[in-house]
Design a protein around this motif. Structure first.
Motif, PDB file in Angstrom:
ATOM      1  N   PRO A  62       8.531  14.872  -7.618  1.00  0.00           N
ATOM      2  CA  PRO A  62       8.344  15.358  -8.993  1.00  0.00           C
ATOM      3  C   PRO A  62       7.065  14.893  -9.671  1.00  0.00           C
ATOM      4  N   TYR A  63       6.423  13.849  -9.161  1.00  0.00           N
ATOM      5  CA  TYR A  63       5.274  13.263  -9.845  1.00  0.00           C
ATOM      6  C   TYR A  63       4.056  13.178  -8.930  1.00  0.00           C
ATOM      7  N   THR A  64       2.879  13.149  -9.548  1.00  0.00           N
ATOM      8  CA  THR A  64       1.641  12.909  -8.826  1.00  0.00           C
ATOM      9  C   THR A  64       1.015  11.614  -9.328  1.00  0.00           C
ATOM     10  N   LEU A  65       0.309  10.950  -8.458  1.00  0.00           N
ATOM     11  CA  LEU A  65      -0.328   9.673  -8.787  1.00  0.00           C
ATOM     12  C   LEU A  65      -1.541   9.906  -9.678  1.00  0.00           C
ATOM     13  N   VAL A  66      -1.632   9.147 -10.774  1.00  0.00           N
ATOM     14  CA  VAL A  66      -2.789   9.214 -11.671  1.00  0.00           C
ATOM     15  C   VAL A  66      -3.744   8.070 -11.371  1.00  0.00           C
ATOM     16  N   ASP A  67      -3.253   6.833 -11.421  1.00  0.00           N
ATOM     17  CA  ASP A  67      -4.078   5.691 -11.060  1.00  0.00           C
ATOM     18  C   ASP A  67      -3.191   4.511 -10.698  1.00  0.00           C
ATOM     19  N   ALA A  68      -3.798   3.525 -10.028  1.00  0.00           N
ATOM     20  CA  ALA A  68      -3.059   2.337  -9.604  1.00  0.00           C
ATOM     21  C   ALA A  68      -4.013   1.154  -9.571  1.00  0.00           C
ATOM     22  N   VAL A  69      -3.621   0.063 -10.217  1.00  0.00           N
ATOM     23  CA  VAL A  69      -4.424  -1.158 -10.251  1.00  0.00           C
ATOM     24  C   VAL A  69      -3.530  -2.310  -9.792  1.00  0.00           C
ATOM     25  N   HIS A  70      -3.858  -2.873  -8.648  1.00  0.00           N
ATOM     26  CA  HIS A  70      -3.051  -3.977  -8.129  1.00  0.00           C
ATOM     27  C   HIS A  70      -2.956  -5.097  -9.159  1.00  0.00           C
ATOM     28  N   GLY A  71      -1.742  -5.628  -9.265  1.00  0.00           N
ATOM     29  CA  GLY A  71      -1.510  -6.728 -10.183  1.00  0.00           C
ATOM     30  C   GLY A  71      -1.304  -6.309 -11.621  1.00  0.00           C
ATOM     31  N   ASP A  72      -1.414  -5.001 -11.910  1.00  0.00           N
ATOM     32  CA  ASP A  72      -1.293  -4.560 -13.302  1.00  0.00           C
ATOM     33  C   ASP A  72      -0.363  -3.369 -13.479  1.00  0.00           C
ATOM     34  N   ASP A  77       0.864  -1.174   0.000  1.00  0.00           N
ATOM     35  CA  ASP A  77       0.000   0.000   0.000  1.00  0.00           C
ATOM     36  C   ASP A  77       0.902   1.226   0.000  1.00  0.00           C
ATOM     37  N   PHE A  78       0.333   2.421  -0.089  1.00  0.00           N
ATOM     38  CA  PHE A  78       1.127   3.626  -0.317  1.00  0.00           C
ATOM     39  C   PHE A  78       1.461   4.405   0.959  1.00  0.00           C
ATOM     40  N   SER A  79       1.425   3.743   2.101  1.00  0.00           N
ATOM     41  CA  SER A  79       1.759   4.410   3.358  1.00  0.00           C
ATOM     42  C   SER A  79       3.277   4.572   3.451  1.00  0.00           C
ATOM     43  N   VAL A  80       3.753   5.710   3.034  1.00  0.00           N
ATOM     44  CA  VAL A  80       5.194   5.908   2.859  1.00  0.00           C
ATOM     45  C   VAL A  80       5.969   5.714   4.157  1.00  0.00           C
ATOM     46  N   ASP A  91      -6.152   9.457   3.217  1.00  0.00           N
ATOM     47  CA  ASP A  91      -5.943   8.024   3.014  1.00  0.00           C
ATOM     48  C   ASP A  91      -4.546   7.798   2.455  1.00  0.00           C
ATOM     49  N   LEU A  92      -3.588   7.600   3.347  1.00  0.00           N
ATOM     50  CA  LEU A  92      -2.206   7.390   2.934  1.00  0.00           C
ATOM     51  C   LEU A  92      -1.984   6.019   2.304  1.00  0.00           C
ATOM     52  N   THR A  93      -2.943   5.115   2.440  1.00  0.00           N
ATOM     53  CA  THR A  93      -2.765   3.780   1.878  1.00  0.00           C
ATOM     54  C   THR A  93      -3.022   3.733   0.377  1.00  0.00           C
ATOM     55  N   THR A  94      -3.871   4.637  -0.129  1.00  0.00           N
ATOM     56  CA  THR A  94      -4.216   4.614  -1.552  1.00  0.00           C
ATOM     57  C   THR A  94      -3.886   5.914  -2.286  1.00  0.00           C
ATOM     58  N   GLN A  95      -3.547   6.969  -1.551  1.00  0.00           N
ATOM     59  CA  GLN A  95      -3.222   8.255  -2.155  1.00  0.00           C
ATOM     60  C   GLN A  95      -1.807   8.670  -1.765  1.00  0.00           C
ATOM     61  N   MET A  96      -1.287   9.698  -2.453  1.00  0.00           N
ATOM     62  CA  MET A  96       0.049  10.201  -2.156  1.00  0.00           C
ATOM     63  C   MET A  96      -0.015  11.714  -1.968  1.00  0.00           C
ATOM     64  N   THR A 107       7.576  -1.280  -3.074  1.00  0.00           N
ATOM     65  CA  THR A 107       6.589  -0.214  -2.882  1.00  0.00           C
ATOM     66  C   THR A 107       7.270   1.138  -2.763  1.00  0.00           C
ATOM     67  N   GLN A 108       8.373   1.183  -2.028  1.00  0.00           N
ATOM     68  CA  GLN A 108       9.068   2.449  -1.843  1.00  0.00           C
ATOM     69  C   GLN A 108       9.614   2.999  -3.166  1.00  0.00           C
ATOM     70  N   ALA A 109       9.908   2.112  -4.124  1.00  0.00           N
ATOM     71  CA  ALA A 109      10.350   2.578  -5.435  1.00  0.00           C
ATOM     72  C   ALA A 109       9.276   3.411  -6.104  1.00  0.00           C
ATOM     73  N   LEU A 110       8.013   3.047  -5.912  1.00  0.00           N
ATOM     74  CA  LEU A 110       6.900   3.828  -6.447  1.00  0.00           C
ATOM     75  C   LEU A 110       6.754   5.154  -5.707  1.00  0.00           C
ATOM     76  N   LEU A 111       6.854   5.088  -4.391  1.00  0.00           N
ATOM     77  CA  LEU A 111       6.578   6.258  -3.569  1.00  0.00           C
ATOM     78  C   LEU A 111       7.602   7.369  -3.759  1.00  0.00           C
ATOM     79  N   GLN A 112       8.822   7.031  -4.186  1.00  0.00           N
ATOM     80  CA  GLN A 112       9.835   8.061  -4.401  1.00  0.00           C
ATOM     81  C   GLN A 112       9.440   9.026  -5.513  1.00  0.00           C
TER      82      GLN A 112
END
Length: 546
Positions: A211-221, A62-65, A201-206, A73-78
């Motif tokens: 430098p980047y903002t989250l657009v969408d996330a689909v587990h497994g894809d 999940d996205f709880s940094v 909601d730190l688990t699903t949002q950032m 997961t931390q690779a995404l959160l950076q």
């Protein structure tokens, strides 16, 4: 033939022979001895970065940094969260949100850059930084002690001077590295005020200043990010106007190397970490750029020494270690593309001591059998026993290291040991590791820099079920005492104690360092300005013209 979890396995000689023959049959075999540490395709950097698709080897949690202590997961959160400091490819600390800092073993003061904002436009002030770090303390993130030592911690902000000061009551030599962008220090990425408000909601949002903002996330894809148009103040002057910086980033989950190679060739991926037998063919593809690096931590085979575990017996640990050849393991798993070491650190780590190799045994099944016989172990119909009870070992590993677990089980079965092997998908492996649910396991981790402090906490102190980060399950008061003395010091002054620490790991037969694999990052149409480890960070990627 022997079976582990239903899979036929062969002896190490057969495993290594297969690898060697396969290499000999390739048209131009490439080995670490004759390959370079990287290659750049000659082309200009494009004015615009366009979109890039990057391989993610495994699904995220999940996205709880501040609490998700898992590198994938931390690779995404950076992408969305910025840390106070960053690192260059050598591990040297460089500015990020902080323009400068002053550090001792118990205090660090950061001078923040001016005019830096969160993704929602909120200024990143000293009070914003203080509130984020204080929240990490309040939620008692399991990695606080890895990043900052035992504490307790005091954090103050001076908005007028533009400074934040962090103090720990327990001196911790590598304190500055605990605020950088390498996992697990990346967990200190600053959470902006919106992320600390009730209902966030730190688990699903950032909610970051990266430098980047989250657009969408689909587990497994997949996970998709968009470059902020107003980003500035990145490492080494990176801004949203930096030439070639990707404007859209999509991480595609691709668990297998073979599939990733095909996608890289056909345009389904632009950047991918690749390992195993797939590496050689890509090294020969001159249309690909690549980087090669290792982590600072050498994966050890670790033995749970909790009371009641068979591996609580020192003589059994010595025998199990003696039966394994780290070089044969590295050849079978990584085709020799790894750094082997007599300790848990690679040679570029401060205070690494090659002389501890004198304490390591010469790998030998026969020598291991003698250790067991001298300690009172006997064979009963080919099965190893002690005081009439059969010796059974629960070997828990993750399936990214095949056929390594098979080799280890095969070696131990030659001693008469019954091996119950769990070779699991990575996330299941992590869950069991955090529960100390094993007798023996690989400890796969990393250090946030070329320093012993954080990695030493993987083998000392409380185990995870008791709130610690001792993944190995090492119970050694002498080791804990040495580590406490060493970690309170900074720089070369700590090296004598870190040598004692490295020696004690051998004296107590606590673990066997197996290797730090080369991590290859391949790219087509893009250049990777620097990389360390198995994840690519878009802030270090540039699109090529043409």
């Amino acid at each position: 033939m022997k079976r582990v979890r239903g899979r036929t396995i062969r002896s190490v000689a057969a495993l290594v022979a297969v690898v060697v023959v396969a290499a000999a049959c390739s048209s131009q075999p490439t080995t670490p001895a004759n390959e370079s540490a990287g290659r750049t395709v000659k082309a200009d950097i494009a004015a615009k970065g366009g979109s890039v698709t990057i391989r993610l080897n495994q699904d995220w949690r999940d996205f709880s940094v501040q609490t998700t202590g898992e590198g994938n997961t931390q690779a995404l959160l950076q992408n969305a969260y910025a840390t106070l400091l960053a690192q260059d490819a050598s591990g040297k600390l460089i500015p990020y949100l902080a323009e400068s800092y002053k550090a001792t073993a118990d205090t660090i003061t950061f001078k923040l850059k001016k005019d830096i904002t969160c993704s929602d436009g909120t200024p990143v002030t000293p009070e914003v930084v203080r509130a984020s770090l204080q929240n990490m303390v309040t939620v008692k993130s399991a990695y606080n002690t890895v990043n900052w030592g035992k504490g307790p911690y005091t954090i103050t902000a001076d908005d007028k001077d533009g400074t934040v000061t962090f103090k720990t009551a327990t001196p911790y030599g590598p304190l500055a590295y605990g605020f950088s962008n390498a996992f697990p220090a990346s967990m200190t990425g600053i959470v902006c005020p919106a992320g600390l408000k009730p209902g966030a909601d730190l688990t699903t949002q950032m909610y970051g200043a990266g430098p980047y903002t989250l657009v969408d996330a689909v587990h497994g894809d997949h996970v998709t990010f968009k470059l902020r148009s107003d980003f500035k103040g990145g490492p080494e002057g990176t801004t949203s106007q930096t030439a070639g910086l990707p404007e859209q980033v999509t991480y595609k989950i691709v668990p297998t190397d073979a599939t990733a190679v095909q996608l890289l060739k056909t345009g389904g991926l632009d950047v991918a970490s690749i390992g195993g037998t797939q590496v050689a063919q890509l090294l020969n593809d001159q249309t690909l750029s690549y980087t090669r690096s290792t982590g600072f931590f050498v994966f050890p085979l670790a033995f749970n020494q909790a009371p009641g575990k068979p591996t609580a017996d020192k003589a059994l640990r010595q025998a199990l270690i003696t039966a394994i050849d780290p070089k044969a393991f590295a050849q079978a798993v990584w085709q020799g593309r790894a750094v082997t070491s007599p300790t848990i650190a690679t040679p570029d780590v401060e205070c690494y001591d090659a002389d501890v190799a004198k304490l390591a045994p010469k790998p030998s099944v026969d020598a291991a059998k003698k250790v067991l016989a001298d300690a009172g172990y006997t064979l009963d119909n080919g099965k190893l026993t002690k005081n009439g009870a059969p010796v059974t070992i629960h070997l828990m590993t993750d399936n990214t290291l095949n056929p390594g677990p098979e080799y280890i089980a095969d070696q131990w079965q030659q001693l008469g040991v019954t091996v119950n092997a769990d070779n699991l998908p990575y996330q299941q492996y992590v869950t069991k590791l955090l529960a100390s649910d094993m007798d023996v396991s690989f400890v796969e981790s990393n250090s946030p820099g070329p320093i012993f402090g954080p990695m030493s906490q993987r083998v000392t102190g409380p185990v995870p079920p008791k709130g610690g980060t001792n993944y190995a399950g090492t119970y050694d008061d002498t080791l804990n005492s040495i580590q406490a003395k060493a970690i309170a010091q900074s720089g070369k002054a700590s090296c004598a104690d870190w040598t004692d620490f490295q020696e004690q790991l051998w004296k107590n037969w606590s673990m066997l360092p197996l290797g730090s694999p080369y991590q290859y990052m391949f790219a087509k149409g893009f250049d990777i300005t620097r990389a360390r480890g198995s994840n690519a960070y878009p802030i270090n990627i540039r699109k090529l013209a043409g």
